[in-house]
Motif scaffolding. Structure first.
Motif, mmCIF file in Angstrom:
data_model
loop_
_atom_site.group_PDB
_atom_site.id
_atom_site.type_symbol
_atom_site.label_atom_id
_atom_site.label_comp_id
_atom_site.label_asym_id
_atom_site.label_seq_id
_atom_site.Cartn_x
_atom_site.Cartn_y
_atom_site.Cartn_z
ATOM 1 N N GLU A 2 -4.435 15.284 -24.238
ATOM 2 C CA GLU A 2 -3.745 15.200 -25.518
ATOM 3 C C GLU A 2 -2.257 14.911 -25.356
ATOM 4 O OE1 GLU A 2 -4.535 18.683 -27.749
ATOM 5 O OE2 GLU A 2 -6.586 18.093 -28.257
ATOM 6 N N LYS A 4 -0.808 13.132 -23.083
ATOM 7 C CA LYS A 4 -0.640 11.707 -22.800
ATOM 8 C C LYS A 4 -0.732 10.891 -24.091
ATOM 9 C CE LYS A 4 -0.497 8.037 -20.054
ATOM 10 N NZ LYS A 4 -0.512 6.957 -21.043
ATOM 11 N N ILE A 5 -1.666 11.255 -24.960
ATOM 12 C CA ILE A 5 -1.821 10.550 -26.236
ATOM 13 C C ILE A 5 -0.549 10.685 -27.071
ATOM 14 C CG2 ILE A 5 -3.098 10.525 -28.421
ATOM 15 C CD1 ILE A 5 -5.563 11.468 -26.818
ATOM 16 N N LEU A 6 0.019 11.891 -27.087
ATOM 17 C CA LEU A 6 1.247 12.119 -27.847
ATOM 18 C C LEU A 6 2.406 11.304 -27.286
ATOM 19 C CD1 LEU A 6 1.156 15.977 -28.489
ATOM 20 C CD2 LEU A 6 0.940 14.166 -30.196
ATOM 21 N N SER A 9 2.236 7.723 -28.161
ATOM 22 C CA SER A 9 2.497 7.427 -29.581
ATOM 23 C C SER A 9 3.981 7.226 -29.874
ATOM 24 C CB SER A 9 1.964 8.555 -30.458
ATOM 25 O OG SER A 9 2.782 9.721 -30.336
ATOM 26 N N GLN A 69 3.936 19.990 -24.328
ATOM 27 C CA GLN A 69 3.236 19.594 -25.550
ATOM 28 C C GLN A 69 3.807 20.323 -26.766
ATOM 29 O OE1 GLN A 69 -1.042 18.938 -25.394
ATOM 30 N NE2 GLN A 69 -1.304 20.237 -27.200
#
Length: 488
Positions: A2, A4-6, A9, A69
């Motif tokens: 998650e 990495k996805i953030l 973005s 995160q």
């Protein structure tokens, strides 16, 4: 992962801001959090615990990831509030201050502050805030001679109607987006028209600039899903006419206006109406001159990419190559169009060098730029290997293509791509086939064009490669011949 996805973005500017945000939060010389983010931003996700701690340390790594995160979520929230909701925040702040001032008896000052709130809310079409402003006026109308209770009631009713319209549009928008998740959905024009009929929405009268832009965006999304820009072009133009009918575009709506210009210019390009596309692109560039540097930068890549595509398909391939090479960009779309420019010129060794720089997995690229991009990349790579006479690699790439794309192409009823690949591989194995009538007939039958105006321009480009082998002419000349004589 998650985190990495953030990180993915974030824009380049947002990433820079976040790293500074972490640096300010750090109280120790240990900057593993910053190092971790930099690794993730570069796409490096292997053995990160070893790279950060010098040895395997999964527990410490998980704790670090959780901490970063949480910091990123806080940053996204505060950054978004600061940059996206500033006007909402100030409008609400002035509204609250006005109410307090009314209660304290500072009537004149309260009226001035309330007017500030109203003006700000109007600039962003914040109907819920406007409703609160008007209700505040009604509440204290007995204290201010300038406030007409009857007029205020009518004003509140008019605002409530706009609020209800915005709510109905949000319902329509959500329904359309939900239906577009299905690749086999009907043409978007029918979907949109039915939903608007059901909800009694009228384009010119009911929709804001933002709503018109959202609708144009989802028509483009549908066109990509259906691989059919021709079917939605009338509806895109209808949306743009609705925008024009609103009259001169206020400066506060320029954000939506320039993006609608871009989407319409892109739609015209995909339908091979190059003159109309170029005209809208020129209008877009004129409008951008009056906007902020940030706005100009936000649209730079899209604008340059479209201009490069127009150059490529109107006989100016060298100008396209120079333009795209001059754009210092990590945009994958730009990289692929540059590869197409080089390929059309027969610069196959340079094409292969550019493709070799795309070192991530196809799954990685698909997550970022979509499945269609990955498909085009793989087709160009296969054709390039054939041109370079890398026979062993051609065989391996052909088998890989079959495993990777066959099931999806069959599912979306694009078997002609598979027929194309069969013909390409047959030619690679025996180039002399290209001069036989039987092979020519197979090539002509493989594509089953709906008509050159309706056909996808990139499909025609790949077909042009086989066509050039049949008639033994330069690829670029064949490509231009296929897409020309269509502009009216």
């Amino acid at each position: 992962m998650e985190l990495k996805i953030l990180v993915d973005s974030l824009s380049e500017h947002e990433l820079h801001e976040f790293l500074q945000y972490l640096a300010k939060k750090n109280r120790r010389t240990d900057i593993k959090n910053i190092t971790l983010v930099k690794f993730l931003a570069k796409g490096d996700v292997t053995n990160l615990d070893v790279k950060l701690y010098g040895k395997s340390n999964k527990n410490a790594f998980y704790v670090l990831c959780a901490r970063v995160q949480e910091a990123l979520i806080e940053f996204i929230g505060s950054y978004g509030f600061e940059h996206e909701s500033a006007e909402d925040f100030h409008a609400l702040k002035y509204l609250l201050a006005a109410r307090i001032l009314f209660e304290k008896g500072a009537i004149k000052m309260a009226s001035k502050v309330l007017l500030k709130s109203e003006n700000l809310a109007n600039t962003i079409d914040a109907y819920p805030i406007l409703a609160e402003v008007i209700q505040t006026k009604i509440q204290f109308a007995h204290l201010i001679p300038d406030y007409s209770l009857d007029s205020l009631v009518l004003e509140l009713e008019a605002n409530n109607k706009k609020l209800q319209t915005a709510t109905r549009f949000n319902i329509a928008y959500a329904q359309i987006r939900a239906r577009l998740k299905n690749d086999n959905s009907p043409e978007v024009s029918k979907e949109l028209q039915q939903i608007f009929t059901d909800l009694e929405l009228v384009l010119e009268e009911d929709l804001s600039y933002k709503s018109l832009y959202q609708l144009m965006t989802i028509t483009a999304t549908e066109a990509n899903l259906q691989r059919n820009f021709y079917a939605i072009s009338p509806y895109v133009e209808q949306l743009f006419i609705a925008l024009k009918n609103k009259g001169e575009v206020p400066a506060k709506y320029s954000y939506y206006y320039v993006r609608m210009l871009h989407l319409l210019a892109l739609s015209f390009f995909r339908n091979k109406e190059f003159k109309k596309s170029a005209s809208l692109l020129a209008e877009l560039e004129d409008v951008l001159v009056g906007l902020s540097a940030a706005e100009q930068k936000a649209l730079l890549k899209k604008r340059i990419l479209l201009k490069g595509l127009l150059f490529l398909y109107t006989g100016k391939v060298m100008e396209a190559e120079i333009l795209l090479k001059g754009l210092s960009s990590t945009s994958l779309d730009v990289k692929l169009v540059l590869v197409m420019c080089l390929f059309q010129q027969g610069k196959y060794k340079e094409v292969y060098r550019e493709l070799r720089l795309l070192k991530k997995s196809d799954n990685w690229y698909e997550e970022r730029v979509g499945w269609a991009w990955v498909l085009k990349k793989n087709i160009i790579e296969l054709l390039t290997l054939i041109e370079l006479q890398e026979h062993d690699l051609v065989h391996a790439k052909g088998q890989q293509f079959w495993r990777k794309f066959k099931r999806k192409l069959v599912a979306i009823q694009e078997e002609r791509v598979l027929r194309f690949i069969r013909l390409v591989l047959a030619y690679a194995e025996n180039p002399s086939l290209a001069t036989t009538p039987d092979f020519e007939a197979k090539v002509e039958n493989a594509f089953d064009f709906k008509g050159r105006r309706q056909e996808d321009i990139f499909v025609m480009s790949f077909y042009a490669w086989l066509k050039s082998k049949l008639i033994q002419q330069e690829l670029y000349a064949v490509t231009l011949d296929l897409v020309s004589n269509l502009d009216g």
